[in-house]
Design a protein around this motif. Structure first.
Motif, PDB file in Angstrom:
ATOM      1  N   THR A  29      42.928  39.523  40.148  1.00  0.00           N
ATOM      2  CA  THR A  29      41.919  38.785  40.916  1.00  0.00           C
ATOM      3  C   THR A  29      40.647  38.589  40.097  1.00  0.00           C
ATOM      4  OG1 THR A  29      41.258  40.886  41.958  1.00  0.00           O
ATOM      5  CG2 THR A  29      42.810  39.491  43.158  1.00  0.00           C
ATOM      6  N   GLN A  54      38.416  32.615  37.942  1.00  0.00           N
ATOM      7  CA  GLN A  54      39.390  31.624  37.502  1.00  0.00           C
ATOM      8  C   GLN A  54      38.726  30.331  37.066  1.00  0.00           C
ATOM      9  OE1 GLN A  54      41.474  32.891  41.530  1.00  0.00           O
ATOM     10  NE2 GLN A  54      42.492  31.111  40.649  1.00  0.00           N
ATOM     11  N   ASP A  55      39.356  29.663  36.097  1.00  0.00           N
ATOM     12  CA  ASP A  55      38.930  28.315  35.718  1.00  0.00           C
ATOM     13  C   ASP A  55      39.490  27.277  36.681  1.00  0.00           C
ATOM     14  OD1 ASP A  55      37.532  29.212  33.493  1.00  0.00           O
ATOM     15  OD2 ASP A  55      39.278  29.049  32.182  1.00  0.00           O
ATOM     16  N   ALA A  59      44.808  28.528  41.801  1.00  0.00           N
ATOM     17  CA  ALA A  59      46.176  29.011  41.633  1.00  0.00           C
ATOM     18  C   ALA A  59      46.845  29.073  43.002  1.00  0.00           C
ATOM     19  CB  ALA A  59      46.181  30.385  40.969  1.00  0.00           C
ATOM     20  N   LYS A  68      40.867  29.974  44.609  1.00  0.00           N
ATOM     21  CA  LYS A  68      40.241  30.874  43.643  1.00  0.00           C
ATOM     22  C   LYS A  68      39.725  32.100  44.381  1.00  0.00           C
ATOM     23  CE  LYS A  68      38.343  27.317  40.534  1.00  0.00           C
ATOM     24  NZ  LYS A  68      37.079  26.834  39.916  1.00  0.00           N
TER      25      LYS A  68
END
Length: 282
Positions: free
Chosen positions: A84, A87-88, A91, A105
């Motif tokens: 976790t 993130q870019d 997901a 995210k």
């Protein structure tokens, strides 16, 4: 059907049969906040109302960590922490028993330290931000058709027995969206073909490309982002003919017609349209 309550995030599985019990889920079946286009009626009661759009979706998960001993509990906490990270890109968060997924995210994570229970039990909470609020079916669906070609007809002069050409192909494909909201399909066109066109029958949507694809070349068209990519990587948005409109799969059955012109030097080779989509709801 997956066990009730099973959820997958990256490499981790939560729910029955795992060491991460799912204690709460919120925001999955809730309607996200509505963004309205209402305008007050000057000098009158009420508003002029426009279309409603939703904002982002936020999903909150409560988890119970169930270790065998303190070391195992610590390993569960570390695995959850590693899965976790910021993130870019969004997901997939998959709700396996519900048959849906969202793209999100991790925006908040809580794994509190409670010395009274740290022998083998712990708790955690996650907040998943979904800029795209849609709920998508787990199964990606696809259907394909070759480009429309007319029947070849009879061969002259007539002989006995009489001979006929090929029956031709309809160039039509049916895409069924079993969700409750319109779905944005991804279209792949494989050459050889010149000036391919995709019509959504009965809606007026017609996407035409002023381009030619050779044998072995293909084009990916994402109707949501309006990206047009040659060989899946090179932008070709300028190929879309002015006045085109983009197909959008309404709930239920949708029929798409595919047409194109043959390229010189490629006789008998058919171009292919592949339509890919997921059932979509809000």
């Amino acid at each position: 059907m997956a066990a009730f309550g099973q959820i997958q995030w990256g490499p981790l599985m939560f729910g029955p049969g795992t060491q991460y019990a799912v204690t709460t889920v919120s925001g999955l079946d809730d309607l996200p906040d509505i963004r309205t286009e209402d305008v007050e009626r000057p000098g009158q009661h009420g508003d002029y109302t426009g279309p409603d759009y939703t904002g982002a979706r936020t999903i909150q998960l409560g988890l119970g960590l169930r270790g065998e001993d303190p070391d195992d509990l610590r390993a569960l906490s570390i695995a959850l922490r590693n899965a976790t990270q910021p993130q870019d890109q969004p997901a997939p968060l998959q709700f396996l028993d519900q048959g849906v997924l969202v793209y999100g995210k991790v925006r908040k994570r809580s794994i509190p330290y409670d010395a009274e229970y740290l022998w083998r039990l712990g708790d955690a909470a996650l907040e998943i931000y979904c800029a795209d609020p849609y709920l998508y079916g787990l199964d990606e669906q696809s259907a394909s058709t070759t480009a429309y070609s007319p029947a070849a007809g009879r061969t002259y002069p007539l002989t006995h027995p009489r001979t006929y050409g090929s029956a031709g192909t309809s160039g039509r494909v049916t895409a069924v969206n079993s969700g409750a909201s319109p779905a944005f399909p991804v279209l792949r066109i494989d050459g050889p073909v010149a000036n391919p066109a995709i019509e959504q029958v009965g809606t007026g949507a017609n996407l035409t490309l002023d381009a030619s694809l050779q044998v072995g070349e293909f084009l990916i068209i994402d109707t949501r982002s309006r990206a047009v990519l040659l060989m899946g990587t090179s932008p070709r948005r300028s190929w879309v003919r002015g006045g085109s409109s983009w197909p959008l799969l309404q709930p239920g059955s949708n029929e798409l017609a595919y047409r194109g012109s043959a390229l010189p030097g490629a006789p008998g080779q058919s171009s292919l349209l592949t339509v890919t989509w997921r059932d979509t709801s809000l």
